[in-house]
Design an enzyme around this catalytic site. Structure first.
Site, PDB file in Angstrom:
ATOM      1  N   ASP A 220       0.874  -1.168   0.000  1.00  0.00           N
ATOM      2  CA  ASP A 220       0.000   0.000   0.000  1.00  0.00           C
ATOM      3  C   ASP A 220       0.918   1.227   0.000  1.00  0.00           C
ATOM      4  O   ASP A 220       2.104   1.106   0.303  1.00  0.00           O
ATOM      5  CB  ASP A 220      -0.858  -0.073   1.275  1.00  0.00           C
ATOM      6  CG  ASP A 220      -1.639   1.184   1.534  1.00  0.00           C
ATOM      7  OD1 ASP A 220      -2.222   1.715   0.573  1.00  0.00           O
ATOM      8  OD2 ASP A 220      -1.669   1.632   2.703  1.00  0.00           O
ATOM      9  N   ARG A 221       0.423   2.395  -0.366  1.00  0.00           N
ATOM     10  CA  ARG A 221       1.308   3.570  -0.365  1.00  0.00           C
ATOM     11  C   ARG A 221       1.153   4.423   0.904  1.00  0.00           C
ATOM     12  O   ARG A 221       2.038   4.411   1.755  1.00  0.00           O
ATOM     13  CB  ARG A 221       1.059   4.435  -1.622  1.00  0.00           C
ATOM     14  CG  ARG A 221       2.216   5.392  -1.915  1.00  0.00           C
ATOM     15  CD  ARG A 221       1.824   6.522  -2.866  1.00  0.00           C
ATOM     16  NE  ARG A 221       1.106   7.574  -2.152  1.00  0.00           N
ATOM     17  CZ  ARG A 221       0.590   8.648  -2.745  1.00  0.00           C
ATOM     18  NH1 ARG A 221       0.685   8.810  -4.055  1.00  0.00           N
ATOM     19  NH2 ARG A 221      -0.036   9.559  -2.031  1.00  0.00           N
ATOM     20  N   ASP A 222       0.043   5.127   1.029  1.00  0.00           N
ATOM     21  CA  ASP A 222      -0.114   6.046   2.163  1.00  0.00           C
ATOM     22  C   ASP A 222      -0.161   5.276   3.489  1.00  0.00           C
ATOM     23  O   ASP A 222      -1.018   4.422   3.688  1.00  0.00           O
ATOM     24  CB  ASP A 222      -1.390   6.886   1.993  1.00  0.00           C
ATOM     25  CG  ASP A 222      -1.350   7.709   0.709  1.00  0.00           C
ATOM     26  OD1 ASP A 222      -0.265   8.203   0.346  1.00  0.00           O
ATOM     27  OD2 ASP A 222      -2.408   7.849   0.055  1.00  0.00           O
TER      28      ASP A 222
ATOM     29  N   ASN B  71      -5.133   3.215  -3.435  1.00  0.00           N
ATOM     30  CA  ASN B  71      -6.390   3.922  -3.696  1.00  0.00           C
ATOM     31  C   ASN B  71      -6.101   5.421  -3.680  1.00  0.00           C
ATOM     32  O   ASN B  71      -5.560   5.926  -2.698  1.00  0.00           O
ATOM     33  CB  ASN B  71      -7.424   3.627  -2.599  1.00  0.00           C
ATOM     34  CG  ASN B  71      -8.038   2.236  -2.723  1.00  0.00           C
ATOM     35  OD1 ASN B  71      -7.853   1.550  -3.727  1.00  0.00           O
ATOM     36  ND2 ASN B  71      -8.758   1.826  -1.699  1.00  0.00           N
ATOM     37  N   GLN B  72      -6.438   6.116  -4.740  1.00  0.00           N
ATOM     38  CA  GLN B  72      -6.208   7.571  -4.798  1.00  0.00           C
ATOM     39  C   GLN B  72      -7.506   8.270  -5.177  1.00  0.00           C
ATOM     40  O   GLN B  72      -7.670   8.798  -6.278  1.00  0.00           O
ATOM     41  CB  GLN B  72      -5.070   7.904  -5.776  1.00  0.00           C
ATOM     42  CG  GLN B  72      -3.695   7.452  -5.297  1.00  0.00           C
ATOM     43  CD  GLN B  72      -3.255   8.123  -4.001  1.00  0.00           C
ATOM     44  OE1 GLN B  72      -3.603   9.266  -3.728  1.00  0.00           O
ATOM     45  NE2 GLN B  72      -2.495   7.418  -3.171  1.00  0.00           N
TER      46      GLN B  72
HETATM   47 MG   LIG Z   1      -2.772   3.108   3.712  1.00  0.00          MG
END
Ligand SMILES: [Mg+2]
Length: 190
Positions: free
Chosen positions: A17-19, A62-63
């Site tokens: 995942d990124r954030d 998810n963006q």
């Molecule tokens: Mg996250």
């Protein structure tokens, strides 16, 4: 189960995942530009180690900010290019980034916890075996995404005991990516 029981080798794939995994989250908002982007402490060192442990490292993010009109696809692309440059300068590697611009209410197959981004990844990298993949995330939706594909789920949380109890989809909990990288590599970093 211990992480070492999995016998993770270079044939495995790492989904991130990124954030909240790569960079700090902007509470109540979105990382819209590079000035707001801040790598989590230890992330770059961790990724350098993980790059020699996994043959494919893929970000699935998810963006929704795009769907909301808060940023454009081009702006995200620029941000990701800068992110990759920094990662590579530090000896790490990301093979591909998939993002879902969709709003939650659209119910897109591409938005986690739906598995569309993983299926796109497997199409592009036919060597991916989801049973030999690890999903690292900081949200329950990441864990549901991983479980739907029979991946091994790693949840990042400072509160390890609370996290362990919180959801059946969580296989392992680590406080940060560095601790996970140490467990996978058997290396002590710092
Ligand atoms: Mg996250």
């Amino acid at each position: 189960m211990n992480l070492s029981d999995l016998k993770i080798d270079y044939s495995w794939t790492l989904f991130l995942d990124r954030d909240g995994v790569v960079n700090t989250r902007v509470l109540g908002g979105y990382v819209q530009k590079w000035e707001q982007f801040e790598f989590l402490p230890g992330f770059l060192e961790a990724l350098k180690i993980l790059s020699s442990e996994f043959s494919r490292i893929i970000i699935v993010s998810n963006q929704q900010g795009i769907g909301k009109g808060l940023m454009t696809e081009d702006e995200l692309e620029i941000l990701h290019r800068k992110m990759i440059t920094e990662i590579e300068r530090n000896g790490g590697r990301i093979d591909r980034i998939y993002h879902s611009p969709h709003l939650e209410k659209e119910g897109s197959v591409k938005r986690k916890p739906n598995v569309g981004m993983a299926l796109m990844a497997r199409k592009e990298f036919p060597g991916i075996n989801f049973k030999r993949s690890v999903m690292v995330g900081d949200s329950i939706s990441d864990m549901i995404f991983g479980k739907r594909l029979n991946m091994v789920n790693v949840f990042l949380s400072e509160d390890i005991n609370q996290a362990r109890k919180s959801h059946q989809c969580i296989d392992f909990v680590f406080p940060d990516l560095i601790s996970f990288a140490e467990a996978v590599s058997g290396m002590k970093i710092n």
